[in-house]
Motif scaffolding. Structure first.
Motif, PDB file in Angstrom:
ATOM      1  N   UNK A   1      10.626   2.265   9.772  1.00  0.00           N
ATOM      2  CA  UNK A   1      10.829   2.210   8.947  1.00  0.00           C
ATOM      3  C   UNK A   1      11.326   0.899   8.285  1.00  0.00           C
ATOM      4  N   UNK A   2       9.980   0.609   7.909  1.00  0.00           N
ATOM      5  CA  UNK A   2       9.641  -1.083   7.455  1.00  0.00           C
ATOM      6  C   UNK A   2       9.792  -1.133   5.826  1.00  0.00           C
ATOM      7  N   UNK A   3      10.366  -1.683   4.890  1.00  0.00           N
ATOM      8  CA  UNK A   3       9.664  -1.560   3.506  1.00  0.00           C
ATOM      9  C   UNK A   3       8.216  -2.660   3.810  1.00  0.00           C
ATOM     10  N   UNK A   4       7.392  -1.938   3.067  1.00  0.00           N
ATOM     11  CA  UNK A   4       5.695  -2.789   2.409  1.00  0.00           C
ATOM     12  C   UNK A   4       5.583  -2.818   1.346  1.00  0.00           C
ATOM     13  N   UNK A   5       5.099  -3.583   0.740  1.00  0.00           N
ATOM     14  CA  UNK A   5       4.603  -3.672  -0.177  1.00  0.00           C
ATOM     15  C   UNK A   5       2.833  -2.914  -0.402  1.00  0.00           C
ATOM     16  N   UNK A   6       2.375  -2.075  -1.116  1.00  0.00           N
ATOM     17  CA  UNK A   6       1.034  -1.121  -0.517  1.00  0.00           C
ATOM     18  C   UNK A   6       0.191  -2.495  -0.441  1.00  0.00           C
ATOM     19  N   UNK A   7      -0.925  -2.113   0.782  1.00  0.00           N
ATOM     20  CA  UNK A   7      -1.920  -2.891   0.746  1.00  0.00           C
ATOM     21  C   UNK A   7      -2.595  -2.250  -0.918  1.00  0.00           C
ATOM     22  N   UNK A   8      -2.849  -1.463  -1.174  1.00  0.00           N
ATOM     23  CA  UNK A   8      -4.121  -0.144  -2.220  1.00  0.00           C
ATOM     24  C   UNK A   8      -2.917  -0.419  -3.438  1.00  0.00           C
ATOM     25  N   UNK A   9      -2.917  -0.895  -4.852  1.00  0.00           N
ATOM     26  CA  UNK A   9      -2.091  -1.124  -5.419  1.00  0.00           C
ATOM     27  C   UNK A   9      -2.965  -0.130  -6.862  1.00  0.00           C
ATOM     28  N   UNK A  10      -4.589   0.706  -6.543  1.00  0.00           N
ATOM     29  CA  UNK A  10      -4.238   1.707  -7.662  1.00  0.00           C
ATOM     30  C   UNK A  10      -4.006   2.689  -7.914  1.00  0.00           C
ATOM     31  N   UNK A  11      -3.571   3.283  -8.812  1.00  0.00           N
ATOM     32  CA  UNK A  11      -2.167   4.308  -9.165  1.00  0.00           C
ATOM     33  C   UNK A  11      -2.703   5.481  -8.501  1.00  0.00           C
ATOM     34  N   UNK A  12      -3.702   6.203  -8.299  1.00  0.00           N
ATOM     35  CA  UNK A  12      -4.667   7.509  -7.907  1.00  0.00           C
ATOM     36  C   UNK A  12      -4.223   7.282  -6.363  1.00  0.00           C
ATOM     37  N   UNK A  13      -4.750   6.328  -5.586  1.00  0.00           N
ATOM     38  CA  UNK A  13      -4.501   6.330  -4.581  1.00  0.00           C
ATOM     39  C   UNK A  13      -3.278   6.446  -4.408  1.00  0.00           C
ATOM     40  N   UNK A  14      -2.249   5.542  -4.700  1.00  0.00           N
ATOM     41  CA  UNK A  14      -1.269   5.632  -4.366  1.00  0.00           C
ATOM     42  C   UNK A  14      -0.788   7.528  -4.318  1.00  0.00           C
ATOM     43  N   UNK A  15      -0.850   8.148  -6.003  1.00  0.00           N
ATOM     44  CA  UNK A  15      -0.327   8.884  -6.391  1.00  0.00           C
ATOM     45  C   UNK A  15      -0.574  10.201  -4.853  1.00  0.00           C
ATOM     46  N   UNK A  16      -2.520  10.034  -4.595  1.00  0.00           N
ATOM     47  CA  UNK A  16      -2.357  10.718  -3.581  1.00  0.00           C
ATOM     48  C   UNK A  16      -2.077  10.661  -2.194  1.00  0.00           C
TER      49      UNK A  16
END
Length: 338
Positions: A127-142
């Motif tokens: 339950x920790x907030x995090x900044x995604x290590x990958x910023x590729x939109x397609x990767x994040x959506x997947x």
């Protein structure tokens, strides 16, 4: 001059080009430019493993070549040539044969998915907030879609940890360390600049070393495991979409002139597509484009002179054979010499 991994990779690629291509040609191969010429060069000169693996800026590429030229490893004139000093500096086996470019992006896409998935699952469980290590939109959506359908997050992370641990045990200490440092959990994995000092290497070389380490890791993963299944939908086709469409129409019975008219393709574009199809398809109607005698003569001249230079090959042919037919013959060379 101490040769870095990037230097070694460049020397290996230049060596394989046999002094027959320009620095521009090499740049496009390393960039992964999906043009007919670049795809053809990568295939002919056995450089598909580096296709698209070094997408750096032109000024960086030029700087690296200039350094090699000033130290006497290469010569730059009409074409790019390796010197005797350069050849003697190349180690066997070639590094470039383990870089994964022939997989057309599969290793890096899988890495992006896996690294973001591990970070997401770990942080959600804590339950920790995090900044995604990958910023590729397609990767994040997947990843969002995958996580929604994940029934047991704890079980998933345990299984992935087990698969990775077993695979990393098969690698060298440096390879395993490099992959481990790049992974993110509650803490973000180390960036390449952060790893530069820790692993006594330069950023560009570290990128290549990571790719080679990850490629080796993939070979040791359980084929039926969770990690490799994350990439089941990743397109690894080598053919361009346009050439694939032409190939699909050919297999569905359309004649070449019909395809050209329906798709409004120029003759040169149709020829490029046919060469692509000949390079990548295990079945190809070669006899429709050149005779067995023409094919054998082209291959004999190419092998005898150790060349893929179309002009040089054509200059030694006795049979009347045009440049398109020579390209088709060279495209089928690997298939028919097996």
């Amino acid at each position: 001059m101490k040769l870095t991994v990037v230097n070694q990779v460049l020397l290996e690629t230049i060596s394989r080009l046999r002094g027959e291509r320009t620095d521009r040609s090499l740049f496009h191969i390393l960039q992964g430019k999906r043009s007919a010429t670049s795809l053809q060069d990568a295939h002919f000169y056995e450089l598909e493993t580096v296709f698209g693996v070094l997408p750096f800026r032109r000024e960086t590429f030029d700087r690296l070549l200039l350094e090699l030229e000033q130290q006497g490893f290469i010569e730059r004139a009409e074409t790019l040539r390796i010197t005797e000093l350069g050849e003697s500096s190349i180690k066997v086996p070639f590094l470039i044969d383990d870089m994964g470019g022939e997989l057309r992006g599969f290793p890096i896409i899988l890495w992006k998915r896996l690294s973001l998935l591990i970070q997401t699952v770990v942080c959600l469980e804590q339950k920790r907030f995090f900044v995604p290590v990958q910023q590729d939109v397609a990767i994040k959506d997947w990843v969002r879609g995958y996580v929604k359908g994940m029934p047991q997050r704890t079980q998933w992370i345990d299984q992935v940890y087990h698969e990775l641990r077993e695979a990393l045990r098969q690698l060298s200490v440096k390879e395993a360390t490099l992959i481990s440092y790049r992974l993110s959990g509650l803490k973000t994995g180390l960036s390449y600049p952060q790893l530069e000092e820790k692993l006594d290497s330069d950023v560009l070389s570290l990128r290549l070393e990571f790719m080679m380490a990850w490629r080796k890791c993939l070979r040791h993963l359980d084929e039926a495991g969770l990690i490799l299944r994350l990439g089941e939908d990743i397109d690894q086709s080598k053919m361009t979409q346009s050439a694939q469409k032409t190939w699909d129409m050919l297999r569905n019975g359309f004649a070449l002139n019909e395809i050209s008219e329906r798709r409004r393709l120029k003759k040169s574009t149709m020829e490029d597509h046919l060469v692509e199809i000949a390079m990548y398809s295990d079945v190809f109607p070669r006899s429709q484009f050149l005779s067995d005698a023409q094919f054998k003569e082209v291959i004999e001249v190419a092998n005898r002179n150790e060349t893929f230079s179309l002009k040089r090959i054509k200059g030694e042919l006795k049979l009347e054979t045009d440049y398109f037919q020579i390209r088709i013959a060279l495209a089928r060379k690997r298939w028919e010499e097996r």
